[in-house]
Design a protein around this motif. Structure first.
Motif, PDB file in Angstrom:
ATOM      1  N   GLU A  92      37.760  17.387  69.507  1.00  0.00           N
ATOM      2  CA  GLU A  92      37.116  19.820  69.401  1.00  0.00           C
ATOM      3  C   GLU A  92      38.704  19.733  70.564  1.00  0.00           C
ATOM      4  O   GLU A  92      39.212  21.050  70.966  1.00  0.00           O
ATOM      5  N   ALA A  93      38.129  19.227  72.052  1.00  0.00           N
ATOM      6  CA  ALA A  93      39.606  19.578  72.755  1.00  0.00           C
ATOM      7  C   ALA A  93      41.079  19.650  72.671  1.00  0.00           C
ATOM      8  O   ALA A  93      42.095  20.711  72.322  1.00  0.00           O
ATOM      9  N   CYS A  94      41.443  18.706  71.698  1.00  0.00           N
ATOM     10  CA  CYS A  94      42.368  18.225  71.054  1.00  0.00           C
ATOM     11  C   CYS A  94      43.175  19.685  70.060  1.00  0.00           C
ATOM     12  O   CYS A  94      43.958  20.301  69.614  1.00  0.00           O
ATOM     13  N   LEU A  95      41.600  19.229  68.816  1.00  0.00           N
ATOM     14  CA  LEU A  95      41.986  20.439  67.885  1.00  0.00           C
ATOM     15  C   LEU A  95      42.294  22.087  68.518  1.00  0.00           C
ATOM     16  O   LEU A  95      42.844  22.490  67.781  1.00  0.00           O
ATOM     17  N   LEU A  96      41.559  22.239  69.609  1.00  0.00           N
ATOM     18  CA  LEU A  96      41.343  23.420  70.072  1.00  0.00           C
ATOM     19  C   LEU A  96      42.860  23.617  70.141  1.00  0.00           C
ATOM     20  O   LEU A  96      43.795  24.623  70.891  1.00  0.00           O
ATOM     21  N   SER A  97      43.540  22.331  71.365  1.00  0.00           N
ATOM     22  CA  SER A  97      44.749  22.828  71.968  1.00  0.00           C
ATOM     23  C   SER A  97      45.880  22.584  70.358  1.00  0.00           C
ATOM     24  O   SER A  97      46.846  23.471  70.373  1.00  0.00           O
ATOM     25  N   VAL A  98      46.056  22.011  69.268  1.00  0.00           N
ATOM     26  CA  VAL A  98      46.830  22.744  68.091  1.00  0.00           C
ATOM     27  C   VAL A  98      46.425  23.593  66.810  1.00  0.00           C
ATOM     28  O   VAL A  98      47.263  24.825  66.898  1.00  0.00           O
ATOM     29  N   MET A  99      44.977  24.516  67.494  1.00  0.00           N
ATOM     30  CA  MET A  99      45.020  25.218  66.942  1.00  0.00           C
ATOM     31  C   MET A  99      45.404  26.722  67.135  1.00  0.00           C
ATOM     32  O   MET A  99      46.215  27.579  67.293  1.00  0.00           O
ATOM     33  N   ALA A 100      45.601  26.781  68.880  1.00  0.00           N
ATOM     34  CA  ALA A 100      46.637  27.124  69.599  1.00  0.00           C
ATOM     35  C   ALA A 100      47.895  27.289  69.486  1.00  0.00           C
ATOM     36  O   ALA A 100      48.056  27.699  69.268  1.00  0.00           O
ATOM     37  N   TYR A 101      48.279  26.306  68.870  1.00  0.00           N
ATOM     38  CA  TYR A 101      49.839  25.838  68.637  1.00  0.00           C
ATOM     39  C   TYR A 101      50.023  27.080  67.792  1.00  0.00           C
ATOM     40  O   TYR A 101      51.327  27.359  67.452  1.00  0.00           O
ATOM     41  N   ASP A 102      49.088  26.456  67.026  1.00  0.00           N
ATOM     42  CA  ASP A 102      49.749  27.123  65.622  1.00  0.00           C
ATOM     43  C   ASP A 102      49.296  29.131  65.674  1.00  0.00           C
ATOM     44  O   ASP A 102      50.434  29.352  64.756  1.00  0.00           O
ATOM     45  N   ARG A 103      48.224  29.490  66.460  1.00  0.00           N
ATOM     46  CA  ARG A 103      48.536  30.769  66.517  1.00  0.00           C
ATOM     47  C   ARG A 103      49.786  31.025  66.941  1.00  0.00           C
ATOM     48  O   ARG A 103      50.134  31.994  66.994  1.00  0.00           O
ATOM     49  N   TYR A 104      50.313  30.402  68.429  1.00  0.00           N
ATOM     50  CA  TYR A 104      51.570  30.549  68.393  1.00  0.00           C
ATOM     51  C   TYR A 104      52.962  30.974  67.779  1.00  0.00           C
ATOM     52  O   TYR A 104      53.507  31.960  67.924  1.00  0.00           O
ATOM     53  N   ALA A 105      52.695  29.555  66.545  1.00  0.00           N
ATOM     54  CA  ALA A 105      53.892  29.261  65.772  1.00  0.00           C
ATOM     55  C   ALA A 105      53.102  30.411  64.914  1.00  0.00           C
ATOM     56  O   ALA A 105      54.565  31.598  64.365  1.00  0.00           O
ATOM     57  N   GLN A 114      57.915  26.825  57.850  1.00  0.00           N
ATOM     58  CA  GLN A 114      58.614  25.546  58.401  1.00  0.00           C
ATOM     59  C   GLN A 114      57.964  25.121  59.438  1.00  0.00           C
ATOM     60  O   GLN A 114      58.340  23.819  60.049  1.00  0.00           O
ATOM     61  N   ILE A 115      58.028  25.405  60.258  1.00  0.00           N
ATOM     62  CA  ILE A 115      57.342  25.223  61.838  1.00  0.00           C
ATOM     63  C   ILE A 115      56.154  24.267  60.975  1.00  0.00           C
ATOM     64  O   ILE A 115      55.924  22.863  61.435  1.00  0.00           O
ATOM     65  N   MET A 116      55.141  24.880  60.828  1.00  0.00           N
ATOM     66  CA  MET A 116      53.868  24.812  60.797  1.00  0.00           C
ATOM     67  C   MET A 116      53.579  24.233  58.458  1.00  0.00           C
ATOM     68  O   MET A 116      53.283  24.251  58.520  1.00  0.00           O
ATOM     69  N   SER A 117      54.406  23.046  58.740  1.00  0.00           N
ATOM     70  CA  SER A 117      54.763  22.344  57.568  1.00  0.00           C
ATOM     71  C   SER A 117      53.223  21.547  57.559  1.00  0.00           C
ATOM     72  O   SER A 117      52.599  21.154  57.982  1.00  0.00           O
ATOM     73  N   LYS A 118      53.060  21.222  56.042  1.00  0.00           N
ATOM     74  CA  LYS A 118      51.733  20.748  55.562  1.00  0.00           C
ATOM     75  C   LYS A 118      51.616  19.262  56.457  1.00  0.00           C
ATOM     76  O   LYS A 118      51.205  18.249  56.966  1.00  0.00           O
ATOM     77  N   GLN A 119      53.078  18.273  56.608  1.00  0.00           N
ATOM     78  CA  GLN A 119      53.452  17.137  57.176  1.00  0.00           C
ATOM     79  C   GLN A 119      52.966  17.407  58.447  1.00  0.00           C
ATOM     80  O   GLN A 119      51.960  16.525  58.966  1.00  0.00           O
ATOM     81  N   LEU A 120      52.596  18.266  59.241  1.00  0.00           N
ATOM     82  CA  LEU A 120      53.178  18.516  60.651  1.00  0.00           C
ATOM     83  C   LEU A 120      51.484  18.619  61.014  1.00  0.00           C
ATOM     84  O   LEU A 120      51.500  17.944  61.689  1.00  0.00           O
ATOM     85  N   TYR A 121      51.023  19.395  60.047  1.00  0.00           N
ATOM     86  CA  TYR A 121      49.551  19.942  60.195  1.00  0.00           C
ATOM     87  C   TYR A 121      48.676  18.994  60.087  1.00  0.00           C
ATOM     88  O   TYR A 121      47.767  18.954  60.512  1.00  0.00           O
ATOM     89  N   MET A 122      48.695  18.087  59.219  1.00  0.00           N
ATOM     90  CA  MET A 122      47.791  17.087  58.617  1.00  0.00           C
ATOM     91  C   MET A 122      48.352  15.653  59.770  1.00  0.00           C
ATOM     92  O   MET A 122      47.186  15.483  60.557  1.00  0.00           O
ATOM     93  N   TYR A 123      49.201  15.759  60.676  1.00  0.00           N
ATOM     94  CA  TYR A 123      49.627  14.375  61.955  1.00  0.00           C
ATOM     95  C   TYR A 123      48.472  15.430  63.168  1.00  0.00           C
ATOM     96  O   TYR A 123      48.529  14.247  63.913  1.00  0.00           O
ATOM     97  N   LEU A 124      48.449  16.430  63.008  1.00  0.00           N
ATOM     98  CA  LEU A 124      47.802  17.426  64.140  1.00  0.00           C
ATOM     99  C   LEU A 124      46.239  17.146  64.145  1.00  0.00           C
ATOM    100  O   LEU A 124      46.848  16.462  65.350  1.00  0.00           O
ATOM    101  N   ALA A 125      46.188  17.226  63.242  1.00  0.00           N
ATOM    102  CA  ALA A 125      44.584  17.065  62.745  1.00  0.00           C
ATOM    103  C   ALA A 125      43.827  15.765  63.271  1.00  0.00           C
ATOM    104  O   ALA A 125      43.334  15.359  63.626  1.00  0.00           O
ATOM    105  N   TRP A 126      44.664  14.768  62.065  1.00  0.00           N
ATOM    106  CA  TRP A 126      43.988  13.405  62.354  1.00  0.00           C
ATOM    107  C   TRP A 126      44.643  12.662  63.599  1.00  0.00           C
ATOM    108  O   TRP A 126      44.004  11.521  64.438  1.00  0.00           O
ATOM    109  N   GLY A 127      45.730  13.535  64.138  1.00  0.00           N
ATOM    110  CA  GLY A 127      45.861  12.403  65.471  1.00  0.00           C
ATOM    111  C   GLY A 127      44.561  12.857  66.612  1.00  0.00           C
ATOM    112  O   GLY A 127      44.610  12.257  67.432  1.00  0.00           O
ATOM    113  N   SER A 128      44.475  14.261  66.292  1.00  0.00           N
ATOM    114  CA  SER A 128      43.784  14.583  67.288  1.00  0.00           C
ATOM    115  C   SER A 128      42.514  13.262  67.371  1.00  0.00           C
ATOM    116  O   SER A 128      41.610  13.081  68.616  1.00  0.00           O
TER     117      SER A 128
END
Length: 310
Positions: free
Chosen positions: A111-124, A134-148
């Protein structure tokens, strides 16, 4: 079970909540209602995100993972707590306690990791709206979620592998309603230096580390919003991240305060623990539903479709 080949402890006593029978009955009803609302709210949000094509964006992909984590987080602790509120002997086996610790680590870290990547998503989205796709490509956001999830499981695995070798003393009372690593360390008679180092690293990574990422993202977001000339533009920009910011404040505020307090089972400690482990998973779907126009519109469309079929 003989942990470390020396421990004769087979169960712990969880004495974190009221010992008064009338108080226990009221607490049982209260936490049962909270748990049912948590299940229904997060399942509804998962259903909306999955079925409504308007919500198939990175932000809601992360939110679907957050809802699933909240379901897990609540289900790890609340059912056992409800059982103990109705039982004379409020016990949990050593194996069950370690299992609970493992999944608390997984859920809290993820949950802590997801909240941080969601903050990055809002920043982008707010700071670089033209490049967001381009920044939040499907490949990147899949990596960020499963990486969390991967970081949460890895962190939990390291801590629990060290915990299974601990030797527990005869004092087996946990002044809490659930099993958490600090409570177990307090009961150990063996050398826990390795456990303390692992727990410190976990706190730095999933506590301060992710909070720093959230802080940096929102620092940039706030400066960008303040640079917008029109009031309506600033209001629209802020509304896109207000739900997430509310969820961040609730989770990090109560979570950090709970872990900064000494492990004594005090009422204040228990209140903060209930807030971030039980209440916040219930509030997150409400926050994202009530404060998010797209979710409310998706709910209206879903209800409209159901009326057509009826």
């Amino acid at each position: 079970m003989a942990l470390g080949n020396n421990s004769t402890i087979t169960e712990f006593l969880l004495l974190g909540l009221s010992a008064d029978p009338d108080g226990q009955a009221l607490l049982f009803v209260l936490f049962l209602v909270i748990y049912l609302l948590t299940i229904m709210g997060n399942l509804l949000l998962l259903l909306l995100i999955r079925t409504d094509s308007h919500l198939h964006t990175p932000m809601y992909f992360f939110l679907s993972h957050l809802s699933f984590v909240d379901l897990c987080f609540s289900s790890v602790t609340v059912p056992k707590m409800l059982q103990n509120l109705l039982s004379q002997r409020k016990t949990i086996s050593v194996e069950g306690c370690l299992t609970q610790v493992f999944f608390v680590f997984v859920a809290a870290g993820t949950e802590a990791c997801l909240l941080s990547v969601m903050a990055y998503d809002r920043y982008a989205a707010i700071c670089h709206p033209l490049l967001y796709g381009q920044i939040m490509s499907k490949q990147l956001y899949m990596y960020l979620a499963w990486g969390s999830w991967a970081l949460g499981f890895l962190d939990a695995l390291i801590n629990i592998l060290l915990a299974v070798n601990m030797v527990f003393c005869e004092a087996k009372i946990i002044h809490h309603y659930s099993c958490e690593m600090p409570s177990l360390l307090h009961l150990s008679c063996s050398d826990i230096s390795g456990n303390l180092i692992a727990l410190l690293c976990s706190t730095l990574l999933h506590g301060l580390g992710t909070f720093l990422l959230v802080f940096l993202s929102y620092t940039r977001i706030i400066f960008t919003i303040l640079s917008i000339s029109s009031t309506s533009g600033r209001s629209k920009a802020f509304s896109t991240c207000s739900s997430h910011l509310t969820a961040v404040i609730l989770y990090y505020g109560s979570g950090l305060l709970r872990h900064l307090l000494p492990n004594s089972g005090s009422p204040v400690e228990l209140i903060f623990s209930v807030q971030y482990m039980v209440v916040t998973p219930m509030l997150n779907p409400l926050i994202y539903s009530l404060k998010n126009r797209e979710v409310k519109e998706a709910l209206k469309r879903t209800l409209g479709k159901s009326k057509l079929f009826n």
